[in-house]
Write an enzyme that holds these catalytic residues in place. Structure first.
Site, mmCIF file in Angstrom:
data_model
loop_
_atom_site.group_PDB
_atom_site.id
_atom_site.type_symbol
_atom_site.label_atom_id
_atom_site.label_comp_id
_atom_site.label_asym_id
_atom_site.label_seq_id
_atom_site.Cartn_x
_atom_site.Cartn_y
_atom_site.Cartn_z
ATOM 1 N N GLU A 208 0.850 -1.192 0.000
ATOM 2 C CA GLU A 208 0.000 0.000 0.000
ATOM 3 C C GLU A 208 0.884 1.240 0.000
ATOM 4 O O GLU A 208 1.970 1.242 0.574
ATOM 5 C CB GLU A 208 -0.936 0.022 1.221
ATOM 6 C CG GLU A 208 -2.062 -0.983 1.111
ATOM 7 C CD GLU A 208 -3.235 -0.702 2.054
ATOM 8 O OE1 GLU A 208 -3.271 0.361 2.709
ATOM 9 O OE2 GLU A 208 -4.129 -1.567 2.115
ATOM 10 N N HIS B 48 -4.646 6.856 -0.394
ATOM 11 C CA HIS B 48 -3.830 5.642 -0.306
ATOM 12 C C HIS B 48 -4.360 4.595 -1.267
ATOM 13 O O HIS B 48 -5.422 4.770 -1.866
ATOM 14 C CB HIS B 48 -3.717 5.129 1.140
ATOM 15 C CG HIS B 48 -4.976 4.587 1.733
ATOM 16 N ND1 HIS B 48 -6.005 5.377 2.161
ATOM 17 C CD2 HIS B 48 -5.368 3.308 1.983
ATOM 18 C CE1 HIS B 48 -6.979 4.625 2.656
ATOM 19 N NE2 HIS B 48 -6.613 3.354 2.549
ATOM 20 N N HIS C 233 -5.344 0.466 -2.320
ATOM 21 C CA HIS C 233 -5.854 -0.793 -1.769
ATOM 22 C C HIS C 233 -5.636 -1.900 -2.799
ATOM 23 O O HIS C 233 -5.816 -1.661 -3.980
ATOM 24 C CB HIS C 233 -7.359 -0.706 -1.517
ATOM 25 C CG HIS C 233 -7.734 -0.287 -0.137
ATOM 26 N ND1 HIS C 233 -8.998 -0.445 0.356
ATOM 27 C CD2 HIS C 233 -7.010 0.277 0.860
ATOM 28 C CE1 HIS C 233 -9.054 0.019 1.598
ATOM 29 N NE2 HIS C 233 -7.860 0.477 1.923
ATOM 30 N N ASP D 241 -9.536 2.853 8.196
ATOM 31 C CA ASP D 241 -9.572 4.029 7.317
ATOM 32 C C ASP D 241 -10.593 5.048 7.816
ATOM 33 O O ASP D 241 -10.301 6.239 7.928
ATOM 34 C CB ASP D 241 -9.956 3.629 5.883
ATOM 35 C CG ASP D 241 -8.847 2.861 5.181
ATOM 36 O OD1 ASP D 241 -7.667 3.057 5.524
ATOM 37 O OD2 ASP D 241 -9.162 2.064 4.268
HETATM 38 ZN ZN ZN Z 1 -7.305 1.625 3.446
#
Ligand code: ZN
Length: 162
Positions: A36, A100, A102, A113
């Site tokens: 990630e 971000h 995934h 999150d």
């Molecule tokens: Zn996440």
């Protein structure tokens, strides 16, 4: 890729520049080993309108913790970039939110999150009523708007990027 234009709660536009999109899409987790990635969103409030443009983002830096299912950014370094950008822009470039990646086709925020986003809305310093949260999935990019006044988070856009 063209810039992406969405409508916010207040009727204003949110534009994500093609530069910011390509910065984030460079980290799509399209192979098994990619971790990630993430960073912060930087952009401008357009004068005498409700429009906002995300010009650029910070990308993973030294000190970030990058795992397949977890990304934690090194607060200080990303903050330094924000501070520098704010100064060199004469105070027009601002912190607008977080992004971000995934490792799933159509990304949905995890409980962590949501908690992090709520914490940003409650405690971060920003000059508006809202912050934006972007998750880059393997197929889709999804964009949420978070409201400071009631700490609510709503999906405002999604786009297939491949
Ligand atoms: Zn996440």
């Amino acid at each position: 890729m063209n810039s992406l234009i969405l409508t916010k709660f207040d009727g204003g536009k949110l534009e994500i520049s093609s530069h910011a999109l390509s910065q984030m899409l460079a980290y799509v987790q399209n192979t098994r080993c990619k971790p990630e990635a993430g960073g912060v969103l930087i952009g401008r409030y357009i004068a005498s309108s409700f429009d906002i443009i995300i010009d650029e983002v910070t990308v993973p830096m030294k000190g970030d913790r990058m795992q397949r299912y977890r990304f934690q950014r090194a607060r200080k370094r990303h903050q330094q970039v924000l501070d520098q950008t704010w100064l060199s822009s004469g105070g027009t470039s601002n912190y607008l939110g977080e992004w971000h990646t995934h490792p799933e086709d159509v990304p949905t925020p995890s409980n962590t999150d949501i908690k992090n986003w709520q914490r940003h809305l409650k405690y971060d310093t920003f000059n508006a009523e809202n912050l934006f949260f972007i998750i880059i999935g393997i197929q889709n990019i999804q964009i949420w708007e978070g409201s400071k006044s009631n700490i609510s988070i709503t999906l405002i856009g999604e786009l297939q990027h491949i």
